[in-house]
Design a protein around this motif. Structure first.
Motif, short mmCIF file in Angstrom:
data_model
loop_
_atom_site.label_atom_id
_atom_site.label_comp_id
_atom_site.label_asym_id
_atom_site.label_seq_id
_atom_site.Cartn_x
_atom_site.Cartn_y
_atom_site.Cartn_z
N TYR A 8 0.84 -1.21 0.00
CA TYR A 8 0.00 0.00 0.00
C TYR A 8 0.86 1.25 0.00
N ALA A 9 1.89 1.28 0.84
CA ALA A 9 2.77 2.45 0.93
C ALA A 9 3.50 2.69 -0.39
N ILE A 10 3.92 1.61 -1.04
CA ILE A 10 4.62 1.74 -2.33
C ILE A 10 3.69 2.29 -3.40
N VAL A 11 2.50 1.68 -3.52
CA VAL A 11 1.55 2.12 -4.55
C VAL A 11 1.09 3.55 -4.29
N SER A 12 0.74 3.84 -3.04
CA SER A 12 0.29 5.18 -2.68
C SER A 12 1.37 6.21 -2.96
N GLY A 13 2.60 5.88 -2.59
CA GLY A 13 3.71 6.80 -2.83
C GLY A 13 3.97 7.03 -4.31
N PHE A 14 3.87 5.95 -5.11
CA PHE A 14 4.08 6.09 -6.56
C PHE A 14 3.06 7.03 -7.18
N PHE A 15 1.76 6.80 -6.89
CA PHE A 15 0.72 7.63 -7.48
C PHE A 15 0.80 9.07 -6.98
N LYS A 16 1.19 9.23 -5.73
CA LYS A 16 1.31 10.58 -5.17
C LYS A 16 2.40 11.37 -5.90
N ILE A 17 3.53 10.72 -6.13
CA ILE A 17 4.62 11.38 -6.87
C ILE A 17 4.19 11.69 -8.30
N PHE A 18 3.52 10.70 -8.93
CA PHE A 18 3.04 10.91 -10.31
C PHE A 18 2.10 12.12 -10.38
N LEU A 19 1.14 12.17 -9.48
CA LEU A 19 0.17 13.26 -9.48
C LEU A 19 0.82 14.61 -9.21
N LYS A 20 1.79 14.63 -8.32
CA LYS A 20 2.48 15.88 -8.01
C LYS A 20 3.28 16.39 -9.20
N ILE A 21 3.88 15.47 -9.93
CA ILE A 21 4.70 15.87 -11.07
C ILE A 21 3.85 16.15 -12.32
N TYR A 22 3.02 15.18 -12.68
CA TYR A 22 2.26 15.27 -13.94
C TYR A 22 1.10 16.25 -13.84
N ASN A 23 0.39 16.24 -12.71
CA ASN A 23 -0.78 17.10 -12.56
C ASN A 23 -0.56 18.25 -11.57
N ARG A 24 0.69 18.40 -11.11
CA ARG A 24 1.02 19.47 -10.15
C ARG A 24 0.01 19.47 -8.99
N CYS A 25 -0.35 18.27 -8.55
CA CYS A 25 -1.39 18.10 -7.54
C CYS A 25 -0.93 18.59 -6.17
N THR A 26 -1.77 19.39 -5.54
CA THR A 26 -1.49 19.90 -4.20
C THR A 26 -2.64 19.52 -3.27
N SER A 27 -2.34 19.43 -1.99
CA SER A 27 -3.37 19.12 -1.00
C SER A 27 -3.37 20.17 0.09
N LYS A 28 -4.54 20.36 0.68
CA LYS A 28 -4.71 21.34 1.75
C LYS A 28 -5.62 20.76 2.82
N TRP A 29 -5.21 20.90 4.07
CA TRP A 29 -6.01 20.43 5.21
C TRP A 29 -6.47 21.63 6.01
N LEU A 30 -7.77 21.75 6.23
CA LEU A 30 -8.29 22.85 7.02
C LEU A 30 -8.21 22.55 8.52
N GLU A 31 -8.00 21.29 8.85
CA GLU A 31 -7.86 20.88 10.25
C GLU A 31 -7.07 19.59 10.28
N LYS A 32 -6.19 19.45 11.25
CA LYS A 32 -5.37 18.25 11.36
C LYS A 32 -6.25 17.04 11.61
N LEU A 33 -5.94 15.95 10.92
CA LEU A 33 -6.72 14.73 11.05
C LEU A 33 -6.40 14.04 12.38
N PRO A 34 -7.42 13.74 13.19
CA PRO A 34 -7.17 13.00 14.44
C PRO A 34 -6.60 11.62 14.15
N GLU A 35 -5.63 11.20 14.92
CA GLU A 35 -4.94 9.93 14.64
C GLU A 35 -5.81 8.71 14.94
N ASN A 36 -6.62 8.78 15.97
CA ASN A 36 -7.35 7.59 16.42
C ASN A 36 -8.86 7.70 16.24
#
Length: 208
Positions: A8-36
Motif C-alpha cells: 500500500y505504501a509503495i503504490v500510494s507513494g508512486f501515485f502521489k509522486i506521479f500526481l504531483k509531477i504530472y498534474n502538479r497536484c497539491t493538497s490542503k487540510w483545514l484541520e489536522k486529522l485525528p490519529e485515532n
C-alpha cells in the motif's frame, strides 16, 4: 498484513509522486486529522481519478466500493486494490441497501471509508445534489464525516476520457463534521447531517 501495508505504501507513494509531477497536484487540510478517530470521507466525484487522488493524499488506507469494470485491466486493478478498492457488480452497486450494508460493514471493521455522496460522477464538473445514504451510515454508526473536494480532475480526465491530461489538480480536506448523540438518534438527524454536509461541500467548492 505487514506485506499488505508495505505494498500500500509503495503504490500510494508512486501515485502521489506521479500526481504531483504530472498534474502538479497539491493538497490542503483545514484541520489536522485525528490519529485515532476513523472517518467517513465524503468527496465530490467527477473522474475515475478521484478515488486514487483521495487514497494517495489521505494519510491512512481508505476502503471504498468500485465498479467491477475498473478491475478488468489487471495492473490497474492491483493498484486500486492496494489503495483499498473493493470490486462490486452492477447488481450490488445498483442496490442502495446492499451498498449501504457494505459501507457499514467496512466502517464497523475499523476502516476509514470513502464515499462519493453524489451517487455517481458529475457530467459537468459541478457538485451535484447529495444522496442521503451517507447520512444514514453516519447516523447508524455515530460516525464523523470528513468533507473533501477535488478541483481539476474533471479537466484532467472527465467521464469517457481514456487518457489523463496534465491539468492542475487540487484536493482540499475540510473540517470533520461531528454530531451529538441526540442528532444521530433523532428523526430529523439525517436531515441535519445532510444539510451540514451539503453546506460544507458547497463551501469547499466555492473556495477551490
Amino acid at each position: 498484513m505487514k506485506q499488505s501495508k508495505i505494498f500500500y505504501a509503495i503504490v500510494s507513494g508512486f501515485f502521489k509522486i506521479f500526481l504531483k509531477i504530472y498534474n502538479r497536484c497539491t493538497s490542503k487540510w483545514l484541520e489536522k486529522l485525528p490519529e485515532n478517530e476513523k472517518m467517513i470521507v465524503a468527496c465530490n466525484h467527477v473522474s475515475n481519478m478521484d478515488p486514487v487522488i483521495v487514497g494517495c493524499f489521505f494519510p491512512r488506507r481508505l476502503r471504498y466500493l468500485a465498479k467491477e469494470e475498473l478491475f478488468t485491466f489487471w495492473p490497474f486493478a492491483v493498484c486500486i486494490k492496494a489503495l483499498g478498492a473493493i470490486p462490486v457488480s452492477r447488481t450490488t452497486n445498483s442496490s442502495a441497501a446492499g451498498a449501504l450494508r457494505a459501507f457499514m460493514k467496512l466502517y464497523e471493521e475499523d476502516n476509514d471509508v470513502l464515499i462519493f455522496p453524489e451517487g455517481g460522477r458529475s457530467l459537468d464538473g459541478k457538485l451535484q445534489p447529495l444522496e442521503a445514504g451517507v447520512a444514514l451510515i453516519a447516523a447508524r454508526e455515530h460516525a464523523p464525516i470528513l468533507p473533501v473536494f477535488i478541483k481539476g480532475s474533471f479537466e484532467a480526465m472527465p467521464p469517457g476520457a481514456a487518457f489523463i491530461k496534465p491539468k492542475k489538480i487540487r484536493i482540499t480536506f475540510g473540517k470533520p463534521l461531528r454530531f451529538s448523540d441526540e442528532v444521530y438518534k433523532s428523526k430529523e438527524g439525517r436531515n441535519i447531517i445532510m444539510d451540514s454536509l451539503t453546506k460544507a461541500m458547497k463551501e469547499l467548492e466555492s473556495e477551490a
